[in-house]
Design a protein around this motif. Structure first.
Motif: not given
Ligand SMILES: [Zn+2]
Length: 175
Positions: A51-55, A66-72
């Motif tokens: 779900h989130y940026n693993p780094i 921090v999510t990988h991607q957002e939906f607007h």
């Protein structure tokens, strides 16, 4: 005059119109949106991508997600409010009511026969809804159009796209 950056323009438009997106996290592969029961998931239930940026998650010891991607999503309510808020577009929003009154007057004077059928408002369902007061002056008349898309060969339709069409507006204005 100073040229605004893209983000500044977006901020100004949101401030002036009050139309702002609803933002949800989504899978980087567009499998799911993390809403409802999926909101708490750490990985996509379909493809397993995090779900989130693993780094960023690892560097911050799990503090910064921090999510990988957002939906607007642009909700229709604030857009209608913005249309009624400005004098020019508010005037165009009365097209439906004015046009329907003209049609009803023509029906009364011409024994129920209309000279031309050239708009949505000439339909008997719409005219009946107005006569039954299901549609009143100033009501928003919307068409909801929805379709699905199959993103993967082996899956059923899994992406739904929809649009709203505001029928209140005069089509000749291009609003
Ligand atoms: Zn996924």
């Amino acid at each position: 005059m100073k040229m605004l950056m893209y983000d500044q323009v977006k901020h100004c438009v949101a401030l002036l119109s009050s139309v702002t997106p609803l933002i949800h996290d989504m899978c980087i592969n567009s499998c799911v949106a993390y809403t409802g029961p999926l909101l708490v998931l750490e990985a996509c239930p379909e493809c397993g991508e995090p779900h989130y940026n693993p780094i960023k998650l690892a560097v911050s010891n799990g503090e910064i997600k921090v999510t990988h991607q957002e939906f607007h999503t642009m909700p229709i309510g604030p857009q209608l409010q913005a249309l009624w808020h400005h004098g020019d577009t508010a005037e165009h929003m009365w097209y439906c009511d004015i046009h329907t009154e003209q049609i009803l007057a023509e029906l009364d004077h011409c024994d129920g026969v209309i000279s031309s059928y050239d708009d949505f408002f000439h339909g008997c369902d719409c005219l009946k809804a107005v006569k039954d007061e299901c549609i009143k002056a100033g009501d928003a008349i919307l068409m909801f159009s929805i379709d699905s898309a199959q993103l993967y060969q082996s899956k059923a339709s899994d992406c739904w796209i929809y649009i709203w069409v505001v029928f209140n507006l005069n089509p000749s204005t291009g609003c």
